[in-house]
Design a protein around this motif. Structure first.
Motif, mmCIF file in Angstrom:
data_model
loop_
_atom_site.group_PDB
_atom_site.id
_atom_site.type_symbol
_atom_site.label_atom_id
_atom_site.label_comp_id
_atom_site.label_asym_id
_atom_site.label_seq_id
_atom_site.Cartn_x
_atom_site.Cartn_y
_atom_site.Cartn_z
ATOM 1 N N GLU A 72 0.825 -1.201 0.000
ATOM 2 C CA GLU A 72 0.000 0.000 0.000
ATOM 3 C C GLU A 72 0.863 1.256 0.000
ATOM 4 N N GLY A 73 0.395 2.259 -0.750
ATOM 5 C CA GLY A 73 1.072 3.539 -0.802
ATOM 6 C C GLY A 73 2.266 3.610 -1.735
ATOM 7 N N GLU A 74 2.705 2.488 -2.264
ATOM 8 C CA GLU A 74 3.883 2.507 -3.128
ATOM 9 C C GLU A 74 3.537 3.059 -4.513
ATOM 10 N N ILE A 75 4.500 3.744 -5.113
ATOM 11 C CA ILE A 75 4.346 4.336 -6.435
ATOM 12 C C ILE A 75 5.417 3.743 -7.344
ATOM 13 N N LEU A 76 5.002 3.238 -8.496
ATOM 14 C CA LEU A 76 5.930 2.647 -9.464
ATOM 15 C C LEU A 76 5.773 3.361 -10.792
ATOM 16 N N MET A 77 6.863 3.929 -11.289
ATOM 17 C CA MET A 77 6.867 4.598 -12.579
ATOM 18 C C MET A 77 7.832 3.897 -13.521
ATOM 19 N N PHE A 78 7.527 3.942 -14.812
ATOM 20 C CA PHE A 78 8.395 3.372 -15.832
ATOM 21 C C PHE A 78 8.917 4.483 -16.739
ATOM 22 N N LEU A 79 10.212 4.438 -17.034
ATOM 23 C CA LEU A 79 10.810 5.408 -17.938
ATOM 24 C C LEU A 79 10.817 4.852 -19.359
ATOM 25 N N MET A 80 10.483 5.683 -20.316
ATOM 26 C CA MET A 80 10.481 5.294 -21.730
ATOM 27 C C MET A 80 11.918 5.245 -22.244
ATOM 28 N N ASP A 81 12.187 4.316 -23.145
ATOM 29 C CA ASP A 81 13.527 4.153 -23.716
ATOM 30 C C ASP A 81 13.460 4.412 -25.213
ATOM 31 N N LEU A 82 14.309 5.290 -25.696
ATOM 32 C CA LEU A 82 14.366 5.587 -27.128
ATOM 33 C C LEU A 82 15.490 4.792 -27.763
ATOM 34 N N GLN A 83 15.126 3.782 -28.556
ATOM 35 C CA GLN A 83 16.078 3.016 -29.339
ATOM 36 C C GLN A 83 16.072 3.545 -30.767
ATOM 37 N N PRO A 84 17.087 3.253 -31.577
ATOM 38 C CA PRO A 84 17.121 3.758 -32.956
ATOM 39 C C PRO A 84 15.844 3.412 -33.719
ATOM 40 N N GLY A 85 15.069 4.432 -34.051
ATOM 41 C CA GLY A 85 13.843 4.239 -34.824
ATOM 42 C C GLY A 85 12.692 3.639 -34.053
ATOM 43 N N ASN A 86 12.811 3.555 -32.732
ATOM 44 C CA ASN A 86 11.756 2.872 -31.979
ATOM 45 C C ASN A 86 11.742 3.342 -30.528
ATOM 46 N N TYR A 87 10.520 3.434 -29.974
ATOM 47 C CA TYR A 87 10.365 3.703 -28.554
ATOM 48 C C TYR A 87 10.036 2.392 -27.850
ATOM 49 N N ILE A 88 10.623 2.176 -26.688
ATOM 50 C CA ILE A 88 10.286 1.019 -25.865
ATOM 51 C C ILE A 88 9.536 1.523 -24.644
ATOM 52 N N PHE A 89 8.311 1.007 -24.454
ATOM 53 C CA PHE A 89 7.490 1.375 -23.310
ATOM 54 C C PHE A 89 7.477 0.194 -22.346
ATOM 55 N N TYR A 90 8.188 0.323 -21.256
ATOM 56 C CA TYR A 90 8.339 -0.792 -20.330
ATOM 57 C C TYR A 90 7.087 -0.986 -19.479
ATOM 58 N N GLY A 91 6.888 -2.219 -19.013
ATOM 59 C CA GLY A 91 5.734 -2.537 -18.186
ATOM 60 C C GLY A 91 5.988 -3.795 -17.373
ATOM 61 N N ILE A 92 4.908 -4.393 -16.856
ATOM 62 C CA ILE A 92 4.992 -5.588 -16.020
ATOM 63 C C ILE A 92 4.360 -6.760 -16.759
#
Length: 268
Positions: A72-92
């Motif tokens: 409870e109360g915890e906050i989890l954020m994901f940072l986006m990664d920019l690869q050549p010609g592509n964005y990576i959207f991390y998740g679980i």
């Protein structure tokens, strides 16, 4: 022989480093992990002591025998990664079990707490694969904010493939898409997925639907994905989207059972 072993070791280490940049994967040995333990085990997951936020710069993969517990109360954020010609959207990615227990006064937040429709962090959502057929995974009093826009039925806040987690008193907010006929979705279900979604709220979703069921073209009603919504609020800030032979905006696509739910949208 020694040279060969050394070369093999270098290859293994190199692959491990490369993999760690994109994903952290559990041991599959029956371990229950916390966000604190992930921050210790992965260089790509850390705790920001100033903002009191856990930050992940990789996918989090929980294998079949393992559990991820978020307190409870915890906050989890994901940072986006920019690869050549592509964005990576991390998740679980959950192949095992997820236990995320917040409280009404101290909810769990996944995503940027400051998210709006026009700003905020974008991430890849929580995906369940062939797990929790009997509701072993549970989310309670969680806020899920600003997942990646809809793409191939997968990029939702929660995606269930042959999986039936229990989702209780959760809020899905600030999803948006520029695709009026494709849109985004808060929860997507495919295969034999029968999640129970109780007393949840869906709000501020632009060009998106609350629930999306995809039968893969099958008319098999026995194995059709069938989420059960009990006491949920789908507010009029869920704009829905046009398409699929529908003349009006829709907010629930292809099915689901509703019991004592409030639908604020004009059409559904």
């Amino acid at each position: 022989m020694k040279a060969s072993k050394s070369l093999s070791l270098i290859i293994v280490i190199t692959l491990s480093i490369k993999t760690s940049l994109f994903a952290w994967t559990s041991s599959n040995e029956g371990v229950c992990y916390s966000l604190d333990s992930l921050a210790l085990l992965s260089d790509s997951i850390y705790y920001n002591d100033t903002s009191k936020v856990y930050v992940s710069f990789c996918h989090i993969n929980i294998l079949a025998n393992d559990t991820l517990k978020i307190n409870e109360g915890e906050i989890l954020m994901f940072l986006m990664d920019l690869q050549p010609g592509n964005y990576i959207f991390y998740g679980i990615n959950i192949y095992g079990t997820l236990l995320a227990y917040g409280t009404k006064s101290n909810p769990i937040t996944i995503g940027d707490p400051e998210s709006t429709l026009t700003s905020g962090e974008i991430w890849g959502g929580i995906k369940f694969f062939n797990t929790s057929q009997n509701g072993e995974s549970k989310l309670s009093y969680c806020r899920l904010l600003k997942p990646k826009e809809f793409q191939l039925l997968i990029e939702s806040a929660i995606y269930c493939y042959n999986s039936s987690p229990i989702i209780d008193h959760c809020t899905f907010s600030y999803l948006s898409s520029g695709e009026e006929t494709g849109g985004c979705s808060a929860i997507s279900c495919t295969g034999e997925s029968y999640p129970i979604i109780s007393f949840c709220e869906f709000n501020n979703i632009l060009n998106g639907v609350a629930i999306w069921c995809n039968p893969f073209g099958s008319q098999d009603t026995v194995n059709y994905p069938s989420p059960l919504l009990v006491g949920c609020n789908i507010l009029n800030t869920v704009s829905g989207f046009n398409g699929y032979g529908c003349d009006y905006d829709i907010v629930i696509l292809n099915g689901g059972f509703l019991d004592n739910c409030y639908l604020g949208a004009t059409y559904y």
